[in-house]
Enzyme design. Structure first.
Site, mmCIF file in Angstrom:
data_model
loop_
_atom_site.group_PDB
_atom_site.id
_atom_site.type_symbol
_atom_site.label_atom_id
_atom_site.label_comp_id
_atom_site.label_asym_id
_atom_site.label_seq_id
_atom_site.Cartn_x
_atom_site.Cartn_y
_atom_site.Cartn_z
ATOM 1 N N GLU A 93 -4.334 -8.684 0.964
ATOM 2 C CA GLU A 93 -4.785 -8.466 2.338
ATOM 3 C C GLU A 93 -6.296 -8.544 2.302
ATOM 4 O O GLU A 93 -6.936 -7.835 1.519
ATOM 5 C CB GLU A 93 -4.367 -7.072 2.814
ATOM 6 C CG GLU A 93 -3.406 -7.110 3.975
ATOM 7 C CD GLU A 93 -2.893 -5.736 4.360
ATOM 8 O OE1 GLU A 93 -1.760 -5.423 3.959
ATOM 9 O OE2 GLU A 93 -3.615 -4.994 5.026
ATOM 10 N N GLU B 282 0.823 -1.218 0.000
ATOM 11 C CA GLU B 282 0.000 0.000 0.000
ATOM 12 C C GLU B 282 0.853 1.262 0.000
ATOM 13 O O GLU B 282 0.643 2.184 0.805
ATOM 14 C CB GLU B 282 -0.920 0.015 1.226
ATOM 15 C CG GLU B 282 -1.904 -1.119 1.241
ATOM 16 C CD GLU B 282 -2.988 -0.963 2.311
ATOM 17 O OE1 GLU B 282 -2.891 -0.052 3.142
ATOM 18 O OE2 GLU B 282 -3.943 -1.760 2.284
HETATM 19 C C1 GAL Z 1 -3.967 -2.304 5.761
HETATM 20 C C2 GAL Z 1 -2.468 -2.246 5.994
HETATM 21 C C3 GAL Z 1 -2.070 -3.149 7.140
HETATM 22 C C4 GAL Z 1 -2.956 -2.905 8.311
HETATM 23 C C5 GAL Z 1 -4.380 -3.153 7.893
HETATM 24 C C6 GAL Z 1 -5.384 -3.058 8.998
HETATM 25 O O1 GAL Z 1 -4.412 -1.290 4.955
HETATM 26 O O2 GAL Z 1 -1.789 -2.656 4.846
HETATM 27 O O3 GAL Z 1 -0.727 -2.926 7.479
HETATM 28 O O4 GAL Z 1 -2.782 -1.592 8.724
HETATM 29 O O5 GAL Z 1 -4.715 -2.212 6.912
HETATM 30 O O6 GAL Z 1 -6.674 -3.312 8.508
#
Ligand code: GAL
Length: 827
Positions: A494, A419
């Site tokens: 993710e 990100e």
């Molecule tokens: C994402 C990020 C992660 C964590 C996560 C929590 O956007 O890449 O490191 O912060 O959100 O939901």
């Protein structure tokens, strides 16, 4: 004559033996360098004061006799205390500040003419090293492995002093980074002609059931034509192939009937590379590797040895819960065991390179890994993060990552980042390409990827900078991406980010994931619908994965809870944005105002298991879906609700079956069947009555699994259950003891928070105690701590070389105490 021949043969053998002893003396020597460091902190101190850093701490003459003596791996942050005033994003622990480690060590006379290196697997962070007052070098990124050549600073045959300064800047991380020399350190002594650090690269370009070609590249420092290179390959210590070549950097060796590395039988081979000069061994180097093929397709997913494997992955930060960031092999192994138990077959090392031992474990345990380099590039997420190093260091850090880890069969992808802010502008594609090129120049056998959070970067060209595309939190965009990029493999880098606290349930149940369900004191309901506004429950991702067969898999955020980032209670201005329901938002605002900003949460709610590794309900939701052949059924919530008699108390069942019938006190509450894309069974209108909830699950019409949950009697005793009751007396091995508060019949009593006092005797020590409560500020190292919803975890470590009975006792007022024996053995 016969006597004479035997004499000659015996003398010959003796000579050969002597010769090999002498020759073997020339090999590289690897010395553990972990023990007996002196340590002190400066700058920001744990109690909040500032201690000025004295001058000349690098000088051998500096008197460090009042510094603490300790062994590394060491994490100074986890020692605490938790401080209300410290940012909860990084765990409210005092990891920031300056730390010095000093050590006196003797160089041997036999070191003459050798090259001597000090190797760090990782130090958090901003490392600078001096030997005998001479500045050796620095390596700022806390997650990289690095080494320095200290030959010219050494006094051979004499005492030497090494001094290491670490500088953890405040606001340098979005999660708990730890602080200190938190991974292994060693001294490596070689001849001037030697194999470079990470200098052997093994690939398996041709693999068939009958034959595999092992390609070996050897990077030899100061090599010359007189050097011979011997490669020997072993499987389970049996030599299966060898090849001797003249000085040559590349070799191909064939192995017949190769035992492939796969998830069920993760077969490993060992390559021993020996450098020989004038018949003498001058270096030897061991490389573990596996024989397997990987292929990423845009339509048929990921193929391991030609067979599709859906990635059932989790993202993991590096901390080991109550143990902090200091590595321990058994603690990492336990984490992987727990992840595998609910069906995980892949791990993304978010958002940085892991400890090397972590990948050794994944190799051995049959888990796929995506190794990630960075959380940021040039543009920062927090003030002092890697963005301040990126320009000068990204190439060295990337090369260190790939070179170190490219022989692991478990590693299947390299991620250039997560990100990155640059994705928003879309103008930094050349940088993205450059990072991918650096990786490719070190290893062209694995694809590159990154975690994309921006829809525009799916089409503006950024998506083409790596080979495989990872989308964070947007299963609704998979179709669109696939249509726009039909030739690019795709996965969820993710996913989900559901949040929950183990054993907490709030009513009425919020079935809308945008409502947080913050019914308690900074806890999150475990009905598994709560998620911040960018996230969504597990079921939604399951549906997308099932619908779109081209999607390679997912990496859930996260497997384990981690220290830091306690979303939705992350205090800063974004906190309230996580609450879109006006009533919830108002409630949160009032709670925050009351606390003046210093709210207690200090670790995450994202984990499928809590910080101690105890399953949350979600564990069973994943297990049901990821292990469809494993008979299981799980009921939630617990059934101890004296205040809810007569009130609607929804009951969910997670099962790998396709149908289930629920009974309350023997009376059927009806059968439910999973519809297409349905992953949990719900009985939304159960009216609470104490007693017994029982579920019988069916699969294809046949009984498959069952579970019973009972209203317990009152808490009456403490139960201690070790994961292993025999451990090795090596000073590293651990026994993880689950502490539960039970009723007379031995049933764990939910909603108990008793404080328990521990005592240990014999050849073991308690190194950490946790309970999985993200809001708890008792020290992980205190010997008296509360349980959280019935459970706590005590971690016992053996003492090196001391065998015998370790006796742990646990006492609490009003409860029957308990005693446990763990045997520490030399075997
Ligand atoms: C994402 C990020 C992660 C964590 C996560 C929590 O956007 O890449 O490191 O912060 O959100 O939901």
């Amino acid at each position: 004559m016969i006597f004479f021949q035997s004499f000659i043969r015996a003398s010959f053998i003796l000579l050969i033996t002597l010769f090999s002893i002498i020759s073997y003396g020339q090999e590289r020597v690897i010395e553990n360098f972990n023990n007996q460091w002196r340590f002190a902190r400066f700058g920001a101190m744990p109690d909040g004061s500032i201690l000025k850093e004295p001058k000349d701490l690098d000088e051998p003459s500096f008197d460090d006799s009042d510094w603490r003596v300790l062994n590394v791996p060491h994490d100074w942050g986890i020692e605490g205390p938790f401080r209300a005033d410290l940012p909860n994003q990084t765990g409210k622990l005092p990891w920031a500040g300056i730390g010095w480690y000093r050590k006196v060590f003797k160089s041997q006379k036999s070191d003459v003419g050798k090259k001597i290196f000090v190797e760090f697997d990782g130090a958090m962070s901003g490392t600078s090293v001096w030997v005998n007052g001479g500045y050796v070098g620095d390596w700022p990124y806390g997650y990289s492995s690095f080494r320095f050549d200290i030959t010219r600073y050494l006094k051979i045959g004499k005492e030497n002093t090494i001094a290491v300064r670490l500088d953890n800047k405040e606001a340098s991380s979005r999660w708990y980074p730890g602080g200190g020399i938190y991974r292994n350190v060693r001294l490596v002594k070689t001849n001037p002609i030697h194999i470079n650090q990470w200098g052997v690269f093994v690939t398996t370009p041709k693999v068939s059931p009958k034959k595999a070609t092992i390609h070996i590249k050897t990077d030899i420092k100061n090599g010359n034509k007189a050097i011979e290179v011997l490669h020997e390959i072993f499987n389970n210590s049996i030599k299966v192939a060898e090849q001797k070549t003249n000085f040559k950097n590349e070799a191909d060796i064939e192995i017949s009937n190769p035992k492939l590395w796969n998830l069920e039988t993760p077969n490993l081979y060992e390559l021993r590379t020996t450098l020989i000069q004038n018949g003498e061994i001058i270096d030897d180097y061991k490389t573990s590797f596996g024989i397997r093929t990987i292929e990423f397709t845009a339509s048929d997913g990921f193929l391991l040895n030609g067979k599709r494997v859906q990635l059932k992955g989790v993202c993991q930060h590096h901390d080991l819960g109550p143990l902090g960031a200091a590595i321990n092999v058994r603690a990492m192994e336990r984490q992987i065991e727990i992840l595998k138990e609910f069906g995980t077959n892949a791990i993304r090392t978010a958002h940085n390179p892991p400890a090397p031992e972590f990948l050794d474990l994944c190799d051995k345990m049959g888990v796929l890994v995506q190794v990630e380099a960075f959380d940021v590039w040039n543009k920062k997420k927090v003030d002092n993060d890697y963005s301040i190093l990126f320009g000068a260091w990204h190439e060295r850090d990337l090369r260190a990552m790939v070179r170190r880890d490219r022989n692991h069969p478990s590693v299947i992808m390299w991620s250039t980042g997560n990100e990155m802010i640059e994705l928003r502008q879309g103008q930094d594609a050349p940088m993205a390409l450059r990072l991918a090129d650096i990786i490719k120049s070190e290893d062209s056998t694995r694809p590159t990827t990154f975690g994309n959070s921006r829809p525009e970067a799916q089409t503006n060209g950024f998506q083409k900078t790596t080979d495989v595309h990872g989308i964070n939190y947007k299963p609704h965009l998979y179709e669109e991406f696939h249509k726009a990029n039909p030739n690019m493999p795709l996965y969820g880098s993710e996913t989900a980010s559901t949040i929950s606290s183990r054993g907490e349930y709030f009513f009425p149940v919020n079935y809308d994931n945008k409502k947080q369900g913050s019914g308690g004191y900074f806890q999150v309901s475990s009905y598994d619908y709560s998620a911040p506004n960018w996230a969504y429950p597990a079921d939604k991702e399951f549906e997308a994965q099932d619908k779109y067969s081209y999607v390679i898999g997912e990496f859930v955020w996260t497997g384990f809870d981690y220290i830091g980032e306690p979303t939705p209670y992350n205090k800063d201005k974004t906190n309230l944005l996580n609450f879109t329901d006006p009533a919830e938002k108002a409630k949160m605002k009032a709670e925050l105002e009351k606390l003046g900003g210093n709210i207690p949460p200090r670790s995450s709610y994202f984990g499928i298991v809590d910080l101690c590794g105890f399953p949350k309900d979600r564990y069973y939701l994943y297990q049901a879906h990821w292990r469809p052949d494993f008979p299981m059924a799980h009921i939630l919530p617990h059934w101890n609700w004296p205040e809810r008699v007569g009130k609607v108390t929804p009951v969910f069942v997670y099962t790998s079956g396709d149908e289930a019938e629920l009974f309350l006190n023997g009376k059927s509450l009806g059968k439910r069947k999973k519809e297409k894309y349905q992953y949990r069974l719900r009985w939304d209108d159960v009216v609470y009555k104490p007693g017994e909830l029982k579920v019988i699950a069916y699969k294809n019409g046949k009984k498959w699994a069952g579970e019973t949950v009972k209203t317990t009697k009152k808490a009456s005793r403490i139960k201690l259950s070790p994961d292993r009751s025999v451990i090795s007396a090596n000073g590293q091995d651990l026994s993880f003891v689950t502490v539960s508060i039970t009723d007379k019949k031995g049933e764990t009593v939910p909603r108990t928070h008793n404080s328990i006092k521990y005592n240990i005797e014999g050849p073991g020590e308690i190194i950490a105690i946790g309970n999985g409560d993200p809001t708890n500020h008792e020290s992980f190292q205190a010997k008296e701590r509360k349980v959280f919803n019935g459970l706590a975890l005590v971690v016992i470590r053996s003492k090196k070389g001391e065998t015998g009975k370790i006796v742990l006792t646990a006492e609490s007022e009003g409860l029957k105490s308990s005693k446990l024996v763990v045997i520490s053995t030399s075997i």
